[in-house]
Design a protein around this motif. Sequence first.
Motif, PDB file in Angstrom:
ATOM      1  N   ALA A   1       0.868  -1.287   0.014  1.00  0.00           N
ATOM      2  CA  ALA A   1      -0.158   0.105   0.060  1.00  0.00           C
ATOM      3  C   ALA A   1       0.834   1.307   0.059  1.00  0.00           C
ATOM      4  CB  ALA A   1      -1.074   0.065   1.352  1.00  0.00           C
ATOM      5  N   SER A   2       2.064   1.189   0.673  1.00  0.00           N
ATOM      6  CA  SER A   2       2.716   2.357   0.752  1.00  0.00           C
ATOM      7  C   SER A   2       3.419   2.758  -0.671  1.00  0.00           C
ATOM      8  CB  SER A   2       3.991   2.409   1.557  1.00  0.00           C
ATOM      9  OG  SER A   2       4.756   1.200   1.273  1.00  0.00           O
ATOM     10  N   SER A   3       3.562   1.873  -1.705  1.00  0.00           N
ATOM     11  CA  SER A   3       4.020   2.177  -3.006  1.00  0.00           C
ATOM     12  C   SER A   3       2.881   2.723  -3.960  1.00  0.00           C
ATOM     13  CB  SER A   3       4.517   0.735  -3.526  1.00  0.00           C
ATOM     14  OG  SER A   3       5.359   0.266  -2.977  1.00  0.00           O
ATOM     15  N   TYR A   4       1.939   3.294  -3.230  1.00  0.00           N
ATOM     16  CA  TYR A   4       0.823   3.904  -4.078  1.00  0.00           C
ATOM     17  C   TYR A   4       0.628   5.382  -3.518  1.00  0.00           C
ATOM     18  CZ  TYR A   4      -0.839  -0.526  -5.991  1.00  0.00           C
ATOM     19  OH  TYR A   4      -1.151  -1.845  -6.403  1.00  0.00           O
ATOM     20  N   THR A   5       0.191   6.334  -4.450  1.00  0.00           N
ATOM     21  CA  THR A   5      -0.285   7.497  -4.084  1.00  0.00           C
ATOM     22  C   THR A   5      -1.670   7.593  -4.009  1.00  0.00           C
ATOM     23  OG1 THR A   5       1.570   8.533  -5.500  1.00  0.00           O
ATOM     24  CG2 THR A   5      -0.358  10.097  -4.972  1.00  0.00           C
ATOM     25  N   TRP A   6      -2.208   8.152  -2.731  1.00  0.00           N
ATOM     26  CA  TRP A   6      -3.375   8.264  -2.100  1.00  0.00           C
ATOM     27  C   TRP A   6      -4.201   9.481  -2.410  1.00  0.00           C
ATOM     28  CZ3 TRP A   6      -5.009   4.918   2.498  1.00  0.00           C
ATOM     29  CH2 TRP A   6      -4.411   3.654   2.505  1.00  0.00           C
ATOM     30  N   LYS A   7      -5.216   9.663  -3.327  1.00  0.00           N
ATOM     31  CA  LYS A   7      -5.916  10.734  -3.849  1.00  0.00           C
ATOM     32  C   LYS A   7      -7.293  10.479  -3.342  1.00  0.00           C
ATOM     33  CE  LYS A   7      -2.934  11.806  -7.647  1.00  0.00           C
ATOM     34  NZ  LYS A   7      -2.754  12.254  -9.024  1.00  0.00           N
ATOM     35  N   HIS A   8      -7.918  11.749  -3.319  1.00  0.00           N
ATOM     36  CA  HIS A   8      -9.547  11.872  -3.075  1.00  0.00           C
ATOM     37  C   HIS A   8      -9.838  13.007  -4.057  1.00  0.00           C
ATOM     38  CE1 HIS A   8     -13.321  12.206  -1.173  1.00  0.00           C
ATOM     39  NE2 HIS A   8     -13.259  13.524  -1.078  1.00  0.00           N
ATOM     40  N   ASN A   9     -10.947  12.667  -4.711  1.00  0.00           N
ATOM     41  CA  ASN A   9     -11.209  13.746  -5.762  1.00  0.00           C
ATOM     42  C   ASN A   9      -9.957  14.375  -6.665  1.00  0.00           C
ATOM     43  OD1 ASN A   9     -13.922  13.655  -5.163  1.00  0.00           O
ATOM     44  ND2 ASN A   9     -13.790  15.226  -3.856  1.00  0.00           N
ATOM     45  N   CYS A  10      -9.148  13.345  -7.003  1.00  0.00           N
ATOM     46  CA  CYS A  10      -7.957  13.740  -7.954  1.00  0.00           C
ATOM     47  C   CYS A  10      -6.993  14.602  -7.415  1.00  0.00           C
ATOM     48  CB  CYS A  10      -8.359  14.295  -9.251  1.00  0.00           C
ATOM     49  SG  CYS A  10      -9.470  13.138 -10.084  1.00  0.00           S
ATOM     50  N   VAL A  11      -7.265  14.806  -5.858  1.00  0.00           N
ATOM     51  CA  VAL A  11      -6.136  15.502  -5.200  1.00  0.00           C
ATOM     52  C   VAL A  11      -5.379  14.534  -4.068  1.00  0.00           C
ATOM     53  CG1 VAL A  11      -5.979  17.481  -3.195  1.00  0.00           C
ATOM     54  CG2 VAL A  11      -7.801  17.474  -5.056  1.00  0.00           C
ATOM     55  N   LYS A  12      -4.083  14.893  -4.126  1.00  0.00           N
ATOM     56  CA  LYS A  12      -3.097  13.843  -3.302  1.00  0.00           C
ATOM     57  C   LYS A  12      -3.370  14.404  -2.071  1.00  0.00           C
ATOM     58  CE  LYS A  12       1.785  12.763  -2.830  1.00  0.00           C
ATOM     59  NZ  LYS A  12       3.145  13.087  -3.228  1.00  0.00           N
TER      60      LYS A  12
END
Length: 215
Positions: A160-171
């Motif tokens: 999971a730490s190898s992913y960028t986490w976003k909400h509504n396309c915002v990091k």
Amino acid sequence: MRQPKYFTPNEVSFHNTLNDLWVSYLGKVYDLTPLVNKFKGDVLLKPIIECAGKDISHWFDPKTKDILTHIDPLSGCVKYYTPRGRFVHVPPPCPRTDWANDFGRPWWRDRQYEVGLLTVKTRWIRIINTLTSQEQRLEVCSEETLDDILQRYLRYNSHASSYTWKHNCVKLDMRKTLEENGILDEDEDFYTMSMDRDLFCPSICLYFNDDLTEL
């Protein structure tokens, strides 16, 4: 996975056996398994065992952090109020020579049993892996940062730490909570408008980075 600092009531409820007994009270979570093992077979464990996995804040005075007291109608003395019956470290109603009172600090004041904090409010979120289309619904604590939530999610995706986490396309800032990242808790609004909150669970999208990180 590291042990979380905050726990949900549901997580506490899973620890409801003699070999794994947790309770919560006054905002904290306690593992009373060592206490149960120490007094195994003692009838004074019964009220504690009956409340395994539950919140017992109603046993305590929030100001003194001690067991609630009352005035005994017969003796006129101040005594502990224990509707479920007397339990471990609570003195007997009358003086007795067979009660050992040299145990030191009573268990409800002993921090050795403390394992974490009980969340004030839980939240449900959806985590969507855009690489695999895997979707996981998680109950999290409102006080937790995204890094803490990532720890919870590791059981479903060890990378999971190898992913960028976003909400509504915002990091998202992994050092901040959901609320601090602009993911507001709208449960109260949904309740007011008679809307099913399960249908409007906020989602977090995970975008794969360059290389996997073994954890």
